[in-house]
Design an enzyme around this catalytic site. Structure first.
Site, mmCIF file in Angstrom:
data_model
loop_
_atom_site.group_PDB
_atom_site.id
_atom_site.type_symbol
_atom_site.label_atom_id
_atom_site.label_comp_id
_atom_site.label_asym_id
_atom_site.label_seq_id
_atom_site.Cartn_x
_atom_site.Cartn_y
_atom_site.Cartn_z
ATOM 1 C CB ALA A 1 11.035 29.976 20.887
ATOM 2 C CE LYS A 2 3.325 28.765 23.054
ATOM 3 N NZ LYS A 2 3.392 29.769 21.983
ATOM 4 N NE ARG A 3 13.287 26.554 20.023
ATOM 5 C CZ ARG A 3 12.460 26.913 19.046
ATOM 6 N NH1 ARG A 3 11.158 26.925 19.239
ATOM 7 N NH2 ARG A 3 12.924 27.260 17.850
#
Lengths: 273, 273
Positions: free
Chosen positions: B95-97
């Site tokens: 998700a690379k949040r």
């Protein structure tokens, strides 16, 4: 929406206020929880009450994802409500996305085309090919993190890369990317003393400025160094406006807070004339 | 899942393969499009056919968000299917949040608690308080971008910050964060020559390695410098496995590709014994 439309709306309303729709069900008035979609009901009331004082709304996607499918439905209803009823309002999906090229294209399509946001926030760490897919959309805007309002901004963003801090390298490098005229940048109000330097690198770009109010940033300081002849600022307030009251008068209280900020902004704009 | 469980599964299967579930409806076999939920049907078939060769599955959330509510439902069904049928499998929400503290907490809750993923990928740009909320979850893992597999990695990640490249500063600094034992890192296979230096900073951490196959990275090179005594690697392949065939035999073809990778991995593990 074109940048010219945004500027004209700012001048008309004498406001560069962005309202952050970071809706937490533990903080909304209790009587709303009986509604079928309390998040959307809350947003609708806030938008209807504050839209004459604001030029932009910014839902942070984390607050919606936290409620799973129901949350995504609320987000969808909120952006549709804005686009149908207030098409002159600039909309920001505060999603802080970024991935390799073909994957970033997916995010861009989701936020710009399917949901119909005017802009989306992105993270710079993965570089050019992670951001350019967003920039490819006409009359859409990509708001890249530069210098954020939190403590952790000092971990990497302000570290020296050669002679310049990382966030300045990010600003400088991004100007060379394809369709970079569609870029805006996030710069936190808590770092007002940095705005003068930032304006040397990007004199005309719009800056989305979180951190005024609850996080301690000063509107006056931000404007002193950040304002351009086309204003060039969108100053965000979330908690200070949307949670001004927890009672049945929450929308009215939010309107009052938004109006206060708009009046402060008008005074500043009058002052520089 | 504990790291010990993951290691034991790797040793049992003689595999450190992660299958990337990046499902694009334009690439799945056409006959599946008649199904009620083609994405889930595709994932289920791929998982059932490949699970004996893989220790991890990694849906990239962009591919699901691109299909709106329907996409989120497919993601939910996929993670539930994995947790119910293959609880020994390590699951990664790619998700690379990353956001300011209280907002990152929302993302962490969404992926770890509500969806029930074992891990989530995060971006480092906003620093410590954007990542620590993820690290606070027991027996959950936070996989931080360090050196990614794309071209844009050279824009900022490899720039010198003082005497060290930015990605090395990210590795070094993150070791001091609270609960940093829950950190893993993304390091692209296309940068195999960097692994030796990386292992000097984080000798034992697990690395999630994209970029083998379609993106041109070499498994052998990655292992030469990246392997630890507990393996310490999860090598991802997405397109090379899941789109091995566009016909009715797609699951069988995917299994064959996964098996080939598992055999390559076993040979490498045998070789270092």
């Amino acid at each position: 929406m074109t940048t010219a439309n945004l500027i004209s709306e700012i001048k008309k309303k004498q406001s560069f206020l962005c309202v952050g729709l970071d809706v937490d069900l533990e903080k909304v008035p209790e009587f709303l929880l009986k509604e079928e979609d309390p998040i959307f009901s809350f947003n609708k009331a806030i938008i209807d009450a504050t839209h004459q004082y604001a030029v932009a709304y910014k839902p942070n996607t984390a607050f919606y994802e936290a409620y799973g499918l129901k949350g995504w439905r609320s987000l969808e209803k909120t952006i549709n409500y804005l686009n149908e009823n207030y098409p002159e309002i600039f909309t920001i999906a505060d999603a802080k996305r970024g991935d390799i090229g073909n994957t970033s294209s997916r995010y861009a399509k989701a936020f710009f085309e399917d949901l119909g946001f005017d802009s989306v926030t992105v993270a710079p760490y993965m570089g050019k090919d992670s951001v350019e897919p967003f920039l490819a959309f006409e009359n859409k805007h990509t708001i890249m993190l530069a210098l954020t309002s939190n403590e952790g901004a000092f971990d990497f963003q302000t570290k020296l890369v050669g002679e310049k801090e990382l966030y300045k390298q990010v600003l400088k490098t991004s100007k060379k990317w394809r369709n970079s005229e569609n870029l805006m940048y996030v710069v936190g109000a808590t770092k007002a003393e940095f705005f003068a330097d930032i304006r040397k690198i990007i004199p005309h770009s719009f800056l989305l400025v979180p951190g005024v109010g609850a996080q301690g940033g000063s509107l006056k300081e931000v404007c002193k160094y950040g304002l351009t002849e086309n204003v060039g600022l969108l100053v965000n307030s979330s908690r200070g406006i949307i949670y001004a009251s927890k009672d049945t008068d929450f929308a009215k209280a939010a309107a009052q807070e938004a109006k206060n900020m708009q009046l402060d902004m008008k005074a500043i704009l009058d002052g520089v004339r």
